[in-house]
Design an enzyme around this catalytic site. Structure first.
Site, PDB file in Angstrom:
ATOM      1  N   GLY A  46      48.462  31.125  60.547  1.00  0.00           N
ATOM      2  CA  GLY A  46      48.160  32.342  59.225  1.00  0.00           C
ATOM      3  C   GLY A  46      48.835  33.391  59.314  1.00  0.00           C
ATOM      4  O   GLY A  46      49.883  33.978  58.949  1.00  0.00           O
ATOM      5  N   GLU A  47      47.545  34.752  59.574  1.00  0.00           N
ATOM      6  CA  GLU A  47      47.799  35.636  59.499  1.00  0.00           C
ATOM      7  C   GLU A  47      47.894  36.840  60.974  1.00  0.00           C
ATOM      8  O   GLU A  47      46.770  36.730  61.743  1.00  0.00           O
ATOM      9  CB  GLU A  47      47.643  35.974  58.210  1.00  0.00           C
ATOM     10  CG  GLU A  47      48.177  37.830  58.604  1.00  0.00           C
ATOM     11  CD  GLU A  47      48.890  38.317  58.333  1.00  0.00           C
ATOM     12  OE1 GLU A  47      49.616  37.592  57.373  1.00  0.00           O
ATOM     13  OE2 GLU A  47      49.608  38.773  59.065  1.00  0.00           O
ATOM     14  N   CYS A  77      54.596  29.527  64.647  1.00  0.00           N
ATOM     15  CA  CYS A  77      54.168  30.808  63.522  1.00  0.00           C
ATOM     16  C   CYS A  77      53.112  32.055  64.133  1.00  0.00           C
ATOM     17  O   CYS A  77      53.619  32.104  64.589  1.00  0.00           O
ATOM     18  CB  CYS A  77      53.558  30.152  61.945  1.00  0.00           C
ATOM     19  SG  CYS A  77      54.449  30.450  60.613  1.00  0.00           S
ATOM     20  N   ARG A 103      59.094  38.785  62.698  1.00  0.00           N
ATOM     21  CA  ARG A 103      57.748  38.191  61.490  1.00  0.00           C
ATOM     22  C   ARG A 103      58.785  38.570  60.632  1.00  0.00           C
ATOM     23  O   ARG A 103      59.370  39.012  59.708  1.00  0.00           O
ATOM     24  CB  ARG A 103      56.749  39.347  61.482  1.00  0.00           C
ATOM     25  CG  ARG A 103      55.623  39.039  62.731  1.00  0.00           C
ATOM     26  CD  ARG A 103      54.848  40.211  63.099  1.00  0.00           C
ATOM     27  NE  ARG A 103      53.731  40.063  61.754  1.00  0.00           N
ATOM     28  CZ  ARG A 103      52.553  40.511  61.315  1.00  0.00           C
ATOM     29  NH1 ARG A 103      52.281  41.378  61.589  1.00  0.00           N
ATOM     30  NH2 ARG A 103      52.360  39.752  60.181  1.00  0.00           N
ATOM     31  N   HIS A 175      55.637  24.017  61.179  1.00  0.00           N
ATOM     32  CA  HIS A 175      53.835  23.942  60.987  1.00  0.00           C
ATOM     33  C   HIS A 175      54.177  22.250  61.544  1.00  0.00           C
ATOM     34  O   HIS A 175      54.109  21.824  60.272  1.00  0.00           O
ATOM     35  CB  HIS A 175      53.579  24.176  59.850  1.00  0.00           C
ATOM     36  CG  HIS A 175      53.329  25.858  59.490  1.00  0.00           C
ATOM     37  ND1 HIS A 175      51.514  26.315  59.824  1.00  0.00           N
ATOM     38  CD2 HIS A 175      53.593  26.600  59.450  1.00  0.00           C
ATOM     39  CE1 HIS A 175      51.717  27.332  59.758  1.00  0.00           C
ATOM     40  NE2 HIS A 175      53.337  28.048  59.481  1.00  0.00           N
ATOM     41  N   GLU A 177      51.758  20.438  62.643  1.00  0.00           N
ATOM     42  CA  GLU A 177      50.389  19.666  61.869  1.00  0.00           C
ATOM     43  C   GLU A 177      50.806  19.463  60.018  1.00  0.00           C
ATOM     44  O   GLU A 177      49.006  19.104  59.644  1.00  0.00           O
ATOM     45  CB  GLU A 177      49.765  21.187  62.152  1.00  0.00           C
ATOM     46  CG  GLU A 177      49.074  22.043  61.010  1.00  0.00           C
ATOM     47  CD  GLU A 177      49.946  23.789  61.394  1.00  0.00           C
ATOM     48  OE1 GLU A 177      51.532  22.899  62.624  1.00  0.00           O
ATOM     49  OE2 GLU A 177      50.182  23.864  60.669  1.00  0.00           O
TER      50      GLU A 177
END
Ligand code: GLN
Length: 195
Positions: A46-47, A77, A103, A175, A177
């Site tokens: 996400g963030e 992430c 990042r 990721h 998922e």
């Protein structure tokens, strides 16, 4: 087995779907009490700044640190950034894992990419074959340096570290998922089972 997924922001739903497919019970974690009785916790992508700010507002920082002292936590992430000790800028971090991350290291959203990675620790889930793991990178961080006691699990071709493990703590830049390949989730569930 009961695995929590931090559900403040990001793609937590996708993680719960993979876990359920693999036979785990899942709990969406938004409050400190949601951590009770969990065997492990996934912090989704996400963030990371938003996840950190919301975790601060919901008084989750200390309970998450305590949880991570004895239980398995996996950050994907943004989750990997949030788990790290150092993201080279001022934002709320759990500082549980002795890694320094950079990042957005691979560029902007449009420079997101997919690549097959060699991840030797997953080999035993493929009948002994180190079948490559298809990894999706979305405005991903890289793991710039790792401390003593942190094992590097995967690198991209440039040599940049994109997966690491410190005891029961896991960090991946990508990721798992999103691809339908449950091997990384299985690997995490094994760590959680030994918690
Ligand atoms: N760029 C995001 C961050 O720095 C991470 C992106 C992601 O989780 N896919 O927090």
């Amino acid at each position: 087995m009961n695995i929590g997924v931090l559900a403040l922001q990001g793609d937590f739903y996708e993680h719960t779907q993979v876990l359920k497919r693999l036979g785990a019970n899942t709990t969406e974690v938004r409050l400190p009490r949601d951590l009770n009785g969990l065997d492990g916790l996934i912090i989704p992508g996400g963030e990371s700044t938003t996840i950190g700010k919301l975790a601060t507002q919901f008084n989750l920082i200390e309970p998450l640190r305590k949880f991570g002292e004895t239980k398995a936590i996996w950050g994907t992430c943004a989750g990997a950034i949030f788990l790290s000790k150092d993201a080279r800028r001022d934002q709320p971090l759990l500082k549980l894992m002795d890694i320094r991350v950079q990042r957005n290291a691979f560029g902007r959203q449009v420079e997101s990419f997919e690549v097959d990675l060699d991840i030797p620790v997953l080999a035993r889930h493929g009948n002994g074959h180190a079948r490559p793991f298809h990894a999706v990178f979305i405005r991903a961080p890289l793991i710039e340096s790792v401390g003593n006691g942190v094992e590097v699990l995967a690198k991209v071709e440039s040599g940049a570290v994109v997966a690491a493990q410190q005891g029961k703590l896991l960090a991946t830049s990508f990721h798992p998922e999103l691809t339908g390949d449950g091997r990384f989730h299985e690997y995490f569930m094994e760590l959680a089972a030994n918690s």
